[in-house]
Scaffold this motif. Sequence first.
Motif, PDB file in Angstrom:
ATOM      1  N   MET A  79      51.296  46.535  37.640  1.00 21.19           N
ATOM      2  CA  MET A  79      50.660  45.193  37.294  1.00 21.19           C
ATOM      3  C   MET A  79      49.521  44.998  38.500  1.00 21.19           C
ATOM      4  N   MET A  80      49.600  45.373  39.839  1.00 14.64           N
ATOM      5  CA  MET A  80      48.510  45.013  40.529  1.00 14.64           C
ATOM      6  C   MET A  80      47.337  46.072  40.524  1.00 14.64           C
ATOM      7  N   LYS A  81      47.522  47.061  39.893  1.00 15.99           N
ATOM      8  CA  LYS A  81      46.540  48.036  39.814  1.00 15.99           C
ATOM      9  C   LYS A  81      45.886  47.674  38.569  1.00 15.99           C
ATOM     10  N   PHE A  82      46.433  47.293  37.742  1.00 16.18           N
ATOM     11  CA  PHE A  82      45.652  46.612  36.473  1.00 16.18           C
ATOM     12  C   PHE A  82      44.642  45.461  37.070  1.00 16.18           C
ATOM     13  N   LEU A  83      45.329  44.799  37.841  1.00 15.66           N
ATOM     14  CA  LEU A  83      44.297  43.703  38.226  1.00 15.66           C
ATOM     15  C   LEU A  83      43.088  44.152  39.173  1.00 15.66           C
ATOM     16  N   ASP A  84      43.574  45.124  39.985  1.00 17.04           N
ATOM     17  CA  ASP A  84      42.555  45.635  40.937  1.00 17.04           C
ATOM     18  C   ASP A  84      41.394  46.277  40.320  1.00 17.04           C
ATOM     19  N   ALA A  85      41.499  46.478  38.826  1.00 16.74           N
ATOM     20  CA  ALA A  85      40.312  46.937  38.070  1.00 16.74           C
ATOM     21  C   ALA A  85      39.363  45.976  37.732  1.00 16.74           C
ATOM     22  N   TYR A  86      39.905  44.791  37.842  1.00 22.80           N
ATOM     23  CA  TYR A  86      39.004  43.534  37.839  1.00 22.80           C
ATOM     24  C   TYR A  86      38.440  42.884  38.837  1.00 22.80           C
ATOM     25  N   THR A  87      38.787  43.267  39.887  1.00 23.10           N
ATOM     26  CA  THR A  87      38.051  42.649  41.276  1.00 23.10           C
ATOM     27  C   THR A  87      36.849  42.416  41.324  1.00 23.10           C
ATOM     28  N   GLU A  88      35.979  43.271  40.681  1.00 20.44           N
ATOM     29  CA  GLU A  88      34.419  43.176  40.924  1.00 20.44           C
ATOM     30  C   GLU A  88      33.858  42.070  39.790  1.00 20.44           C
ATOM     31  N   HIS A  89      34.554  42.186  38.388  1.00 17.78           N
ATOM     32  CA  HIS A  89      34.447  41.146  37.490  1.00 17.78           C
ATOM     33  C   HIS A  89      34.707  39.779  37.960  1.00 17.78           C
ATOM     34  N   SER A  90      35.721  39.678  38.361  1.00 17.26           N
ATOM     35  CA  SER A  90      36.145  38.415  38.835  1.00 17.26           C
ATOM     36  C   SER A  90      35.405  37.681  39.822  1.00 17.26           C
ATOM     37  N   TYR A  91      34.835  38.519  40.820  1.00 19.40           N
ATOM     38  CA  TYR A  91      34.105  38.331  41.744  1.00 19.40           C
ATOM     39  C   TYR A  91      32.660  37.527  40.977  1.00 19.40           C
ATOM     40  N   ALA A  92      32.382  38.394  40.051  1.00 21.28           N
ATOM     41  CA  ALA A  92      30.983  38.005  39.551  1.00 21.28           C
ATOM     42  C   ALA A  92      30.952  36.794  38.834  1.00 21.28           C
ATOM     43  N   LEU A  93      32.232  36.585  37.998  1.00 21.58           N
ATOM     44  CA  LEU A  93      32.327  35.328  37.552  1.00 21.58           C
ATOM     45  C   LEU A  93      32.254  34.142  38.690  1.00 21.58           C
ATOM     46  N   LEU A  94      32.980  34.332  39.583  1.00 22.09           N
ATOM     47  CA  LEU A  94      33.133  33.277  40.589  1.00 22.09           C
ATOM     48  C   LEU A  94      31.584  32.905  41.114  1.00 22.09           C
ATOM     49  N   ARG A  95      31.031  33.952  41.461  1.00 19.56           N
ATOM     50  CA  ARG A  95      29.520  33.709  41.748  1.00 19.56           C
ATOM     51  C   ARG A  95      28.574  32.998  40.657  1.00 19.56           C
ATOM     52  N   ILE A  96      28.966  33.558  39.485  1.00 20.69           N
ATOM     53  CA  ILE A  96      28.057  32.711  38.425  1.00 20.69           C
ATOM     54  C   ILE A  96      28.446  31.356  38.131  1.00 20.69           C
ATOM     55  N   VAL A  97      29.763  30.915  38.018  1.00 15.63           N
ATOM     56  CA  VAL A  97      30.244  29.929  37.824  1.00 15.63           C
ATOM     57  C   VAL A  97      30.164  28.839  38.844  1.00 15.63           C
ATOM     58  N   ALA A  98      30.296  29.268  40.217  1.00 15.11           N
ATOM     59  CA  ALA A  98      29.966  28.349  41.306  1.00 15.11           C
ATOM     60  C   ALA A  98      28.571  28.110  41.230  1.00 15.11           C
ATOM     61  N   GLY A  99      27.639  28.990  40.910  1.00 12.24           N
ATOM     62  CA  GLY A  99      26.105  28.752  40.834  1.00 12.24           C
ATOM     63  C   GLY A  99      25.520  27.896  39.777  1.00 12.24           C
ATOM     64  N   LEU A 100      26.340  28.064  38.655  1.00 13.29           N
ATOM     65  CA  LEU A 100      26.238  26.945  37.553  1.00 13.29           C
ATOM     66  C   LEU A 100      26.683  25.500  37.828  1.00 13.29           C
ATOM     67  N   GLY A 101      27.847  25.522  38.474  1.00 11.58           N
ATOM     68  CA  GLY A 101      28.112  24.075  38.895  1.00 11.58           C
ATOM     69  C   GLY A 101      27.275  23.283  39.979  1.00 11.58           C
TER      70      GLY A 101
END
Length: 128
Positions: free
Chosen positions: A1-23
């Motif tokens: 399960m963790m390896k599956f989640l590790d594959a999306y680390t960069e994507h989730s960080y990009a979403l954090l950056r974009i959503v925080a910037g939008l807010g």
Amino acid sequence: MMKFLDAYTEHSYALLRIVAGLGFMAHGVHKFFGFPIAFEYPMNAMTYGAGAIELVGGALIILGLFTRPAAFIASGMSAVGYWLVHGTGGLFPLANGGELLMLYCFIFLFIAARGAGIWSIEGKTAKS
């Protein structure tokens, strides 16, 4: 399960950056344009400065352009806003209404340390 989640680390960080910037940018839009509701406080030098940092800084963070300096300035503005506006109402964010500024401060500090990442103008130009 963790390896599956590790594959999306960069994507989730990009979403954090974009959503925080939008807010964050939404606060600048609220101050300057009264959207979606009218800004209820008088505009002065401090609110103009904060609104400009929120509007421009939020847009730069969303785009991933000058991300580190924009996020660092946004983090500092959030810290100053917390202590000048909310910190006078007590130490605890839940009691003084400053939870949002506290979160913005540390999210933007993290973004300043981490950089733009994927889905950013900086990420696109670095590969060219």
